[in-house]
Design an enzyme around this catalytic site. Sequence first.
Site, short mmCIF file in Angstrom:
data_model
loop_
_atom_site.label_atom_id
_atom_site.label_comp_id
_atom_site.label_asym_id
_atom_site.label_seq_id
_atom_site.Cartn_x
_atom_site.Cartn_y
_atom_site.Cartn_z
N SER A 167 0.87 -1.18 0.00
CA SER A 167 0.00 0.00 0.00
C SER A 167 0.90 1.22 0.00
O SER A 167 2.08 1.15 0.37
CB SER A 167 -0.88 0.00 1.25
OG SER A 167 -1.56 1.24 1.41
N TYR A 201 -3.04 -0.79 10.18
CA TYR A 201 -2.94 -1.08 8.75
C TYR A 201 -1.57 -0.66 8.21
O TYR A 201 -0.93 -1.42 7.48
CB TYR A 201 -4.05 -0.36 8.00
CG TYR A 201 -4.04 -0.61 6.51
CD1 TYR A 201 -4.57 -1.79 6.00
CD2 TYR A 201 -3.50 0.31 5.62
CE1 TYR A 201 -4.55 -2.04 4.63
CE2 TYR A 201 -3.48 0.08 4.26
CZ TYR A 201 -4.01 -1.10 3.77
OH TYR A 201 -3.99 -1.35 2.41
N LYS A 231 1.31 -3.14 6.49
CA LYS A 231 1.81 -3.00 5.13
C LYS A 231 3.31 -2.67 5.09
O LYS A 231 4.02 -3.08 4.17
CB LYS A 231 0.99 -1.96 4.36
CG LYS A 231 -0.44 -2.42 4.09
CD LYS A 231 -0.49 -3.77 3.36
CE LYS A 231 -1.90 -4.21 3.01
NZ LYS A 231 -1.93 -5.49 2.27
#
Length: 246
Positions: free
Chosen positions: A157, A170, A174
Amino acid sequence: MTAPKPGGGAAAAARAAAAGPRTVLITGVSRGLGRALALELARRGHAVVGCGRSAEHLRSLEAEITSPSRHFLTVADVRSDSSVAELAKAAVERKQVPDVIVNNAGTINKNNKTWNVPAEDFDMVVDTNIKGTANVLRHFVPLMIEKRHGIIVNLSSGWGRSAAAEVAPYCASKWAIEGLTRSLAKELPPGLAAIALSPGVVNTDMLTSCFGSSAALYQTTETWAPKAATMILSLSLDDNGASLTV
């Protein structure tokens, strides 16, 4: 590590077409990016081995996908090592060991300050995004090594290379994918390559979770999928260890 290359273009399309039909494993295939990518790859004549947690969503995909008998779409939860082991066993039995893996299954926490994220939400992100990817690698990389070829794409990401407030779990997951992929790339034998691929900003349920109605300002999964498919299919051993963006 190779320099980033664009997701589309005539040269990439030519490389993608030259390799011929391939078998592509996509996790989290029942919706979002995974679903759109599966439909695009099937339309191009490739075989999809896809898994997701929703049988209903998988049935919907099967009803829409080109040449459904060529594909293997099944319920599996990447968070469960035993579930992924069963998926790998079934792929071997069906003679559909993947030429390409797309570790797409992922989730995001609800926007919240790091110290306010409930433990179960943090666990869900880590268990899906990091451990889920590791489970797939554990059971499918040996199969690729046996075949002596394979491209492994771990979806990263923009937030795996930067950071934002209220999505710390998150971002952390990533960033972990970026490091995991670079380490994996150093371990793979000749014939295999691992790439961390950021899909760019795409209007999905996950983006809506972060951006709300502003997510609609970004590209749709249907617009994204042809570019992503071309780029993934054009990846080569020279890209081993690279961090790329669609």
